[in-house]
Design a protein around this motif. Structure first.
Motif, mmCIF file in Angstrom:
data_model
loop_
_atom_site.group_PDB
_atom_site.id
_atom_site.type_symbol
_atom_site.label_atom_id
_atom_site.label_comp_id
_atom_site.label_asym_id
_atom_site.label_seq_id
_atom_site.Cartn_x
_atom_site.Cartn_y
_atom_site.Cartn_z
ATOM 1 N N VAL A 89 0.864 -1.169 0.000
ATOM 2 C CA VAL A 89 0.000 0.000 0.000
ATOM 3 C C VAL A 89 0.904 1.223 0.000
ATOM 4 C CG1 VAL A 89 -1.441 1.365 1.561
ATOM 5 C CG2 VAL A 89 -2.043 -1.014 1.079
ATOM 6 N N GLY A 90 0.565 2.198 -0.822
ATOM 7 C CA GLY A 90 1.320 3.447 -0.823
ATOM 8 C C GLY A 90 0.440 4.565 -0.307
ATOM 9 N N ALA A 91 0.837 5.152 0.817
ATOM 10 C CA ALA A 91 0.017 6.225 1.385
ATOM 11 C C ALA A 91 0.879 7.089 2.283
ATOM 12 C CB ALA A 91 -1.152 5.648 2.177
ATOM 13 N N ARG A 92 0.674 8.365 2.206
ATOM 14 C CA ARG A 92 1.468 9.279 3.027
ATOM 15 C C ARG A 92 1.204 9.063 4.512
ATOM 16 N NH1 ARG A 92 0.511 14.513 -0.146
ATOM 17 N NH2 ARG A 92 0.810 13.286 -2.038
ATOM 18 N N ARG A 93 -0.028 8.661 4.821
ATOM 19 C CA ARG A 93 -0.330 8.363 6.225
ATOM 20 C C ARG A 93 -1.277 7.171 6.310
ATOM 21 N NH1 ARG A 93 -3.227 12.683 4.457
ATOM 22 N NH2 ARG A 93 -1.456 14.070 4.633
ATOM 23 N N ASP A 94 -1.335 6.546 7.490
ATOM 24 C CA ASP A 94 -2.209 5.403 7.688
ATOM 25 C C ASP A 94 -3.673 5.842 7.713
ATOM 26 O OD1 ASP A 94 -0.013 3.765 7.848
ATOM 27 O OD2 ASP A 94 0.058 3.748 10.042
ATOM 28 N N ASN A 95 -4.545 4.881 7.518
ATOM 29 C CA ASN A 95 -5.975 5.138 7.649
ATOM 30 C C ASN A 95 -6.490 4.182 8.728
ATOM 31 O OD1 ASN A 95 -8.813 4.968 7.365
ATOM 32 N ND2 ASN A 95 -8.669 5.693 5.242
ATOM 33 N N ALA A 96 -7.085 4.773 9.755
ATOM 34 C CA ALA A 96 -7.493 3.970 10.918
ATOM 35 C C ALA A 96 -8.520 2.894 10.542
ATOM 36 C CB ALA A 96 -8.061 4.889 11.997
ATOM 37 N N ASN A 97 -9.186 3.065 9.391
ATOM 38 C CA ASN A 97 -10.170 2.064 8.965
ATOM 39 C C ASN A 97 -9.550 0.824 8.342
ATOM 40 O OD1 ASN A 97 -12.360 3.704 9.686
ATOM 41 N ND2 ASN A 97 -12.192 4.833 7.760
ATOM 42 N N CYS A 98 -8.245 0.852 8.099
ATOM 43 C CA CYS A 98 -7.601 -0.262 7.393
ATOM 44 C C CYS A 98 -6.532 -0.896 8.265
ATOM 45 C CB CYS A 98 -6.900 0.241 6.132
ATOM 46 S SG CYS A 98 -8.022 0.728 4.860
ATOM 47 N N ASP A 99 -6.582 -2.193 8.375
ATOM 48 C CA ASP A 99 -5.517 -2.914 9.076
ATOM 49 C C ASP A 99 -4.456 -3.321 8.051
ATOM 50 O OD1 ASP A 99 -3.834 -4.549 10.424
ATOM 51 O OD2 ASP A 99 -5.313 -6.142 10.796
ATOM 52 N N THR A 100 -3.421 -2.526 7.942
ATOM 53 C CA THR A 100 -2.385 -2.773 6.929
ATOM 54 C C THR A 100 -1.178 -3.508 7.518
ATOM 55 O OG1 THR A 100 -1.552 -0.552 7.382
ATOM 56 C CG2 THR A 100 -2.988 -0.797 5.472
ATOM 57 N N SER A 101 -1.397 -4.155 8.673
ATOM 58 C CA SER A 101 -0.254 -4.785 9.347
ATOM 59 C C SER A 101 0.320 -5.957 8.543
ATOM 60 C CB SER A 101 -0.666 -5.255 10.749
ATOM 61 O OG SER A 101 -1.736 -6.178 10.648
ATOM 62 N N GLN A 102 -0.473 -6.534 7.638
ATOM 63 C CA GLN A 102 0.023 -7.689 6.882
ATOM 64 C C GLN A 102 0.607 -7.320 5.512
ATOM 65 O OE1 GLN A 102 -0.050 -10.735 8.523
ATOM 66 N NE2 GLN A 102 -0.749 -9.376 10.154
ATOM 67 N N VAL A 103 0.643 -6.026 5.191
ATOM 68 C CA VAL A 103 1.172 -5.635 3.882
ATOM 69 C C VAL A 103 2.302 -4.618 4.052
ATOM 70 C CG1 VAL A 103 -1.102 -5.973 2.839
ATOM 71 C CG2 VAL A 103 -0.403 -3.673 3.529
ATOM 72 N N SER A 104 3.131 -4.486 3.029
ATOM 73 C CA SER A 104 4.173 -3.452 3.035
ATOM 74 C C SER A 104 3.508 -2.099 2.866
ATOM 75 C CB SER A 104 5.129 -3.649 1.856
ATOM 76 O OG SER A 104 5.800 -4.866 1.972
ATOM 77 N N VAL A 105 3.888 -1.156 3.683
ATOM 78 C CA VAL A 105 3.361 0.197 3.526
ATOM 79 C C VAL A 105 4.497 1.110 3.067
ATOM 80 C CG1 VAL A 105 2.231 2.147 4.655
ATOM 81 C CG2 VAL A 105 1.614 -0.197 5.303
ATOM 82 N N GLU A 106 4.295 1.751 1.933
ATOM 83 C CA GLU A 106 5.306 2.663 1.398
ATOM 84 C C GLU A 106 4.802 4.089 1.561
ATOM 85 O OE1 GLU A 106 8.182 1.738 0.011
ATOM 86 O OE2 GLU A 106 7.926 -0.250 -0.899
ATOM 87 N N ARG A 107 5.668 4.962 2.087
ATOM 88 C CA ARG A 107 5.267 6.369 2.178
ATOM 89 C C ARG A 107 5.471 7.081 0.840
ATOM 90 N NH1 ARG A 107 1.780 5.745 5.762
ATOM 91 N NH2 ARG A 107 2.535 5.177 7.816
ATOM 92 N N ASP A 108 6.365 6.533 0.047
ATOM 93 C CA ASP A 108 6.558 7.061 -1.305
ATOM 94 C C ASP A 108 5.750 6.196 -2.257
ATOM 95 O OD1 ASP A 108 7.363 7.842 -3.806
ATOM 96 O OD2 ASP A 108 9.347 6.906 -3.652
#
Lengths: 435, 435
Positions: B42-61
């Motif tokens: 997932v690419g996002a500048r900030r997290d979204n409290a509605n989504c549990d992204t703990s199982q995926v790579s989170v890219e700020r870029d």
């Protein structure tokens, strides 16, 4: 450019429509398909004056099309479930792809046909089988693939909808409108297929299989026609803010699915309540998308041809690709298709419209209300009319809350047994089609 | 089973909706796709409290997603046309398939983006860009592939339809309802995009390109918003049997196509006239199928996610197949796409609703009628009201026959120049949407 050859079996209304639209829009269709789609052969016992078949091979034995090397896709438009079934299975056995408009064939023999096709690595497409020109199979199978489909409800028999529309708009009775529908060519000489609901049941079974990823269960669909609808019930429904439509309804429930075709009161403010005449519409409720609706002509030469050709284009485009790259027959990988079981009509849940004929005397309403209340059924609305001049009985009309059908039937029996009740009650299911 | 990896760029309303529906319906979606669809990043500048992204790579870029080897499909849900364009072109350049919900991007830069994708042999899918959850791109591009599309007309901006519905149902005025739409979150703080018609124009351009096999011509669409609609015109339209809807209309004509977004009187008996609130609907007229209509929610997290995921499933299924086996971006082989030219608004043909304010004196109607008649314009209906107490002028309302817009404008100028005319006339186009 890839060339794909078509053999059309049957040159009746739909066959000639398909032949002619393919010819008229050939450039456009090929541009969309990205390949050259050519009708090479036609199988028909006799010519059709509406079709110029001078440039194609004409076979009097339709089975010849399943054997011709210059046919890639056999288009079955002969109808019926005997010769058509044989033809389709023969085509599949010979490695031909199949496009058909035959709802009865798919609803009754689809499980067998799809299994055979999968084994041979060919496609069987049947968009034209449901709701004529409306691309509802594609919408359900591909357009809504993200969704758990919760329910769908469709006006999927144009003749029935024409009759109900006329009954409402002009206050006519069933038998009278039916004669007109026959004169107009909407209804067959034997109209039972339309007005008893068999045709709608065929279509519903197909829609439910795609929506829920289940086998085709034509054996299990509950079917009730529109032959018993009385003009006065159309009027009372109207007074209460409802229209009576002949719907095919499929719902996911705990413990199974509901599959039923019957007259249904629906709120007049719903879009589908405004679908009139011979037009068809299917409402689909998905968990992500919410309510959607698809509307268009449900029959006729060119509307049906539109769906047949959309299938031809899809199949033609996919020729040469691996099975895993194609949409499967029911839109679900075959190993994931499970039968959730179809609920008996006694176990469905519905609200109801009831009309009783009762003696015009005190205490009747209270007896009726007590019976309902003892079974946990709320009365949501009630109309009690003055007796007609000289009559001792009055109509009592009620809308109930949702309950299990067997519970409602038991209540109806009790009410009919009251000394103040006069003859059998009218019972019509009601669905608010809430999103 | 084939595995397909998804990278979602943007975790706003639609991004989080897509993420969550993919998780909730994973089993169902994979069964339909015939492959294992996994969100890997997932690419996002900030997290979204509605989504549990703990199982995926989170890219700020977010651009990192276009370079990750474990991403097959880049899902662009950031919106806008600057970074989004860069992101999509980068993803394509790196051989990624793209799914987007970005109508502005496709309408304004689709020609360039589709050409780049074709060169790289990747797909760009954009079902969610038009009419939210309604699978209208699929219906037009595939479901109606047999048809010469004669015209289409859509309610394709929910905010505008909500405002017009409230104005009609409750007699409220535009500004008043707009404030409510903003409070309800339907309209942006700067609502120009919705109420001036830009958003609808984006969608119309996309629909027309698919319907007619033409390039995206956002530069050429005529756009008029709903900001000038007066409550009294809503009332007069009603008296005449019409509703005012903000439509996007595309028509094939001799000499070019019409592409226009504007308020339109439509007969209240048409199904699309009954589409209320934030709901969307698109009516499509094909030469074979006749009139069809597609209805559903045009916006919202999960309805939009429904369309995004349908695209993901289509693209995922097609991975590994040859280009000739896939539906092309606009549904036409790219070498067959031609620009038929877009007609100037002066050269369109339409019927019109006109309201003049005229002095309450003899001879006015005859002067007006004479001007119309000299230009070959018939008056199909007329309402002349009594003057309000103390007023010397009266409203004169007319419906005209179809004529070329410049002819109508010249007639309007002449009427406005009459000594008995009082101020500018109100002019609203009228379309009977005849099948």
């Amino acid at each position: 450019m890839k060339s794909v050859n078509i053999g059309i079996c049957g040159l009746g209304t739909v066959g000639s429509g398909t032949f002619n639209v393919l010819a008229r829009n050939a450039g456009l269709i090929n541009a969309r398909a990205g390949c050259d789609i050519k009708v090479t052969a036609v199988g028909a016992r006799r010519d059709n004056a509406n079709c110029d078949t001078s440039q194609v091979s004409v076979e009097r034995d339709i089975f010849a099309l399943t054997r011709r090397p210059d046919v890639d896709i056999v288009v079955e438009l002969i109808g019926g479930t005997t010769t058509a079934k044989e033809l389709v299975l023969q085509a599949i056995a010979n490695g031909k792809h199949v496009v058909t408009a035959n709802k009865a064939l798919i609803a009754e023999y689809g499980n067998e046909i799809f299994a055979a096709a999968q084994k041979q690595g060919v496609c069987v497409a049947y968009e034209a089988g449901v709701a004529g020109g409306i691309p509802i199979i594609k919408a359900l199978r591909e357009g809504l693939s993200a969704n758990k489909i919760e329910w769908l409800a469709g006006i999927i028999n144009g003749t029935g909808n024409f009759i109900l529309t006329e009954m409402r708009d002009k206050g006519r009775d069933f038998a009278d409108v039916l004669v007109e529908a026959q004169v107009l060519g909407y209804a067959e000489a034997d109209p039972a297929f339309d007005v008893e609901g068999t045709d709608a049941a065929h279509k519903l079974v197909i829609l439910a299989a795609i929506a829920f990823g289940m086998p085709l269960r034509f054996d299990a669909v509950f079917t009730e026609g529109i032959t018993e609808i009385q003009p006065e019930d159309v009027v009372y429904a109207e007074e209460l803010g409802y229209r009576i439509k002949h719907l095919g309804i499929a719902k996911q429930r705990e413990g199974g699915v509901e599959l039923r075709v019957h007259p249904t009161l629906i709120p007049e403010r719903r879009l589908i309540a405004q679908v009139n005449g011979v037009m068809n519409a299917v409402m689909v409720k998905g968990d992500a998308v919410g309510p959607t609706l698809y509307y268009g002509p449900g029959a006729g030469a060119e509307p049906t041809a539109s769906a047949v050709i959309a299938d031809i284009v899809d199949v033609a485009r996919s020729i040469g690709s691996a099975a895993e790259n194609c949409v499967s027959a029911l839109g679900f990988a075959s190993e994931t298709i499970v039968d959730p079981g179809v609920l008996d009509i006694n176990d469905i849940e519905s609200a109801y419209y009831l009309r009783a004929s009762v003696l015009d005397q005190p205490g009747v309403l209270s007896s009726v209300a007590q019976i309902m209340s003892q079974r946990g059924i709320s009365i949501e609305a009630i109309i009690q009319k003055e007796p007609r001049a000289g009559a001792s009985d009055v109509p009592l009309i009620m809308l109930t809350s949702a309950t299990r059908e067997k519970n409602l039937r038991a209540a109806v029996e009790e009410i009919e047994a009251l000394p103040s009740a006069n003859g059998p009650m009218v019972t019509i299911r009601l669905d608010s089609l809430d999103a």
